[in-house]
Design a protein around this motif. Structure first.
Motif, PDB file in Angstrom:
ATOM      1  N   ARG A 137       0.835  -1.203   0.000  1.00 40.39           N
ATOM      2  CA  ARG A 137       0.000   0.000   0.000  1.00 40.39           C
ATOM      3  C   ARG A 137       0.873   1.258   0.000  1.00 40.39           C
ATOM      4  O   ARG A 137       0.588   2.228  -0.698  1.00 40.39           O
ATOM      5  CB  ARG A 137      -0.927   0.006   1.214  1.00 40.39           C
ATOM      6  CG  ARG A 137      -1.787   1.258   1.301  1.00 40.39           C
ATOM      7  CD  ARG A 137      -2.847   1.150   2.362  1.00 40.39           C
ATOM      8  NE  ARG A 137      -3.641   2.360   2.468  1.00 40.39           N
ATOM      9  CZ  ARG A 137      -4.589   2.726   1.610  1.00 40.39           C
ATOM     10  NH1 ARG A 137      -4.867   1.952   0.572  1.00 40.39           N
ATOM     11  NH2 ARG A 137      -5.270   3.835   1.774  1.00 40.39           N
ATOM     12  N   GLY A 138       1.948   1.215   0.777  1.00 40.12           N
ATOM     13  CA  GLY A 138       2.855   2.360   0.817  1.00 40.12           C
ATOM     14  C   GLY A 138       3.486   2.633  -0.533  1.00 40.12           C
ATOM     15  O   GLY A 138       3.582   3.787  -0.977  1.00 40.12           O
ATOM     16  N   LEU A 139       3.917   1.570  -1.216  1.00 42.17           N
ATOM     17  CA  LEU A 139       4.522   1.720  -2.541  1.00 42.17           C
ATOM     18  C   LEU A 139       3.505   2.231  -3.561  1.00 42.17           C
ATOM     19  O   LEU A 139       3.819   3.085  -4.404  1.00 42.17           O
ATOM     20  CB  LEU A 139       5.086   0.371  -3.006  1.00 42.17           C
ATOM     21  CG  LEU A 139       6.340  -0.124  -2.280  1.00 42.17           C
ATOM     22  CD1 LEU A 139       6.656  -1.562  -2.672  1.00 42.17           C
ATOM     23  CD2 LEU A 139       7.521   0.792  -2.575  1.00 42.17           C
ATOM     24  N   PHE A 140       2.286   1.716  -3.460  1.00 37.73           N
ATOM     25  CA  PHE A 140       1.239   2.141  -4.394  1.00 37.73           C
ATOM     26  C   PHE A 140       0.921   3.623  -4.228  1.00 37.73           C
ATOM     27  O   PHE A 140       0.848   4.376  -5.214  1.00 37.73           O
ATOM     28  CB  PHE A 140      -0.020   1.297  -4.159  1.00 37.73           C
ATOM     29  CG  PHE A 140      -1.194   1.728  -4.990  1.00 37.73           C
ATOM     30  CD1 PHE A 140      -1.270   1.413  -6.337  1.00 37.73           C
ATOM     31  CD2 PHE A 140      -2.235   2.469  -4.420  1.00 37.73           C
ATOM     32  CE1 PHE A 140      -2.358   1.823  -7.118  1.00 37.73           C
ATOM     33  CE2 PHE A 140      -3.323   2.881  -5.186  1.00 37.73           C
ATOM     34  CZ  PHE A 140      -3.380   2.561  -6.534  1.00 37.73           C
ATOM     35  N   LEU A 141       0.754   4.059  -2.980  1.00 38.64           N
ATOM     36  CA  LEU A 141       0.393   5.460  -2.732  1.00 38.64           C
ATOM     37  C   LEU A 141       1.553   6.399  -3.040  1.00 38.64           C
ATOM     38  O   LEU A 141       1.349   7.503  -3.565  1.00 38.64           O
ATOM     39  CB  LEU A 141      -0.037   5.644  -1.268  1.00 38.64           C
ATOM     40  CG  LEU A 141      -1.400   5.059  -0.881  1.00 38.64           C
ATOM     41  CD1 LEU A 141      -1.630   5.208   0.621  1.00 38.64           C
ATOM     42  CD2 LEU A 141      -2.519   5.743  -1.649  1.00 38.64           C
ATOM     43  N   SER A 142       2.766   5.981  -2.741  1.00 37.45           N
ATOM     44  CA  SER A 142       3.919   6.867  -2.967  1.00 37.45           C
ATOM     45  C   SER A 142       4.162   7.130  -4.450  1.00 37.45           C
ATOM     46  O   SER A 142       4.815   8.114  -4.818  1.00 37.45           O
ATOM     47  CB  SER A 142       5.180   6.271  -2.332  1.00 37.45           C
ATOM     48  OG  SER A 142       5.475   5.018  -2.911  1.00 37.45           O
ATOM     49  N   SER A 143       3.639   6.267  -5.318  1.00 36.22           N
ATOM     50  CA  SER A 143       3.803   6.468  -6.756  1.00 36.22           C
ATOM     51  C   SER A 143       2.646   7.264  -7.370  1.00 36.22           C
ATOM     52  O   SER A 143       2.605   7.459  -8.585  1.00 36.22           O
ATOM     53  CB  SER A 143       3.914   5.107  -7.459  1.00 36.22           C
ATOM     54  OG  SER A 143       2.725   4.345  -7.273  1.00 36.22           O
ATOM     55  N   SER A 144       1.720   7.705  -6.512  1.00 37.78           N
ATOM     56  CA  SER A 144       0.559   8.448  -7.002  1.00 37.78           C
ATOM     57  C   SER A 144       0.954   9.845  -7.471  1.00 37.78           C
ATOM     58  O   SER A 144       1.825  10.492  -6.880  1.00 37.78           O
ATOM     59  CB  SER A 144      -0.493   8.556  -5.888  1.00 37.78           C
ATOM     60  OG  SER A 144      -1.545   9.422  -6.278  1.00 37.78           O
ATOM     61  N   PRO A 145       0.326  10.347  -8.533  1.00 39.03           N
ATOM     62  CA  PRO A 145       0.604  11.720  -8.989  1.00 39.03           C
ATOM     63  C   PRO A 145      -0.003  12.771  -8.055  1.00 39.03           C
ATOM     64  O   PRO A 145       0.357  13.946  -8.138  1.00 39.03           O
ATOM     65  CB  PRO A 145      -0.046  11.762 -10.378  1.00 39.03           C
ATOM     66  CG  PRO A 145      -1.134  10.731 -10.314  1.00 39.03           C
ATOM     67  CD  PRO A 145      -0.606   9.643  -9.433  1.00 39.03           C
ATOM     68  N   ARG A 146      -0.913  12.346  -7.181  1.00 42.39           N
ATOM     69  CA  ARG A 146      -1.523  13.277  -6.231  1.00 42.39           C
ATOM     70  C   ARG A 146      -0.589  13.462  -5.032  1.00 42.39           C
ATOM     71  O   ARG A 146      -0.164  12.490  -4.412  1.00 42.39           O
ATOM     72  CB  ARG A 146      -2.879  12.759  -5.765  1.00 42.39           C
ATOM     73  CG  ARG A 146      -3.906  12.607  -6.872  1.00 42.39           C
ATOM     74  CD  ARG A 146      -5.242  12.151  -6.307  1.00 42.39           C
ATOM     75  NE  ARG A 146      -6.244  11.994  -7.350  1.00 42.39           N
ATOM     76  CZ  ARG A 146      -6.441  10.888  -8.056  1.00 42.39           C
ATOM     77  NH1 ARG A 146      -5.681   9.815  -7.817  1.00 42.39           N
ATOM     78  NH2 ARG A 146      -7.377  10.832  -8.985  1.00 42.39           N
TER      79      ARG A 146
END
Length: 313
Positions: free
Chosen positions: A276-285
């Motif tokens: 989840r951390g990796l997924f969110l950290s790659s977000s453009p937001r």
């Protein structure tokens, strides 16, 4: 000063009544601070008079008043007022009465945007926690327990579970409530570690063994799954300040756990949290990316071994 004659004019409006109420509380607070209420020859008369002009219904009204100044003054005078109501009674009964009033008023009292006000209220709360712990420890022989049930229950069940987790730190809460929840947790942590908030130095005050044991139990509760989950939820807050403060609080709790060799919740070692951390950290937001980075930093800080941290990175 005759407190009953304080109003200099006939008052018919609620605000005039409130000014008089604040003045009475302020005089009692100041007299208590200067230790003027301990004058033995007239002690009983003073306390009887204070109890007559500041009954419980009026003090409850002040504790939940719309004015933060009236609320704060009533908290600062609470020890003296409850003592006046209970002259001749055991100290444990007096602090239990004061504890009841804190439970009554605190869920309302933190609904304020004033930073100085919140700091002052929490300072008074810590003073009360010291008093509650000390008085109950002195009465432990009369209890069928080897702990401090009043003290531990007040901190764990009321302050942490009810006020922080249920009343202030729920998802979607307003920024003021979230800030108060984190400030309260920090105050509890500082109190349990007996650190001076200004210098971070540990107090040398001697405590009874049962007090130290109770503080140790409460420290373990602060590094529990429920508290960590709540702070992680706040790392997802829409407010930048809340996310930063929540992570700093998490880091402080983890450092304490490492120092005290407490067992940290095993649920956070699951790979799903890292994913989840990796997924969110790659977000453009930006907000989501910040939350992802905080989660990854949190996972890293859970590792006490330097090599494990390096390998994780």
């Amino acid at each position: 000063v005759d407190l009953a004659t304080l109003p200099a004019q006939s008052y018919d409006t609620e605000s005039d009544h409130d000014i008089v109420l604040w003045a009475k509380l302020e005089i009692v607070r100041k007299a208590s601070t200067l230790r003027l209420l301990s004058d033995k020859p007239i002690y009983s008369k003073i306390m009887e008079y204070i109890a007559s002009i500041l009954p419980e219904t009026l003090v409850k009204y002040a504790l939940t008043h719309s004015s933060s100044q009236v609320r704060l003054t009533s908290f600062e005078a609470l020890d003296a007022v409850t003592t006046a109501w209970s002259v001749g009674q055991p100290k444990i009964d007096i602090v239990e009465l004061e504890m009841t009033l804190w439970k009554y008023a605190l869920p309302y009292a933190f609904k304020s945007t004033g930073k100085e006000y919140i700091t002052s209220v929490l300072k008074q709360l810590v003073v009360f926690l010291n008093r509650l712990s000390s008085v109950e420890a002195d009465n432990v022989n009369t209890l069928k327990s080897d702990t401090l049930p009043r003290f531990e229950g007040f901190v764990k069940n009321f302050l942490i579970q009810f006020v922080v987790c249920q009343q202030a730190a729920y998802p979607g809460s307003v920024a003021d409530k979230e800030s108060f929840a984190i400030a309260l947790l920090r105050s509890i942590l500082t109190f349990l570690l007996e650190e001076d908030p200004a210098t971070s130095k540990v107090s040398r005050k001697k405590r009874k063994d049962i007090e130290l044991l109770s503080r140790q139990c409460l420290l373990k509760h602060l590094v529990s799954l429920e508290v960590f989950s709540m702070l992680l939820t706040m790392c997802h807050s829409m407010w930048d300040g809340t996310r930063t403060q929540a992570f700093e609080c998490l880091t402080s709790l983890i450092n304490v756990a490492h120092q005290k060799q407490f067992t940290l919740p095993s649920q956070f070692k699951d790979n799903s949290l890292m994913a989840r951390g990796l997924f969110l950290s790659s977000s453009p937001r930006q907000r989501e990316a910040d939350t992802g980075a905080l989660i990854l930093c949190f996972i890293s800080s859970l590792k006490s071994d330097v090599e494990e941290k390096e390998q994780f990175v």
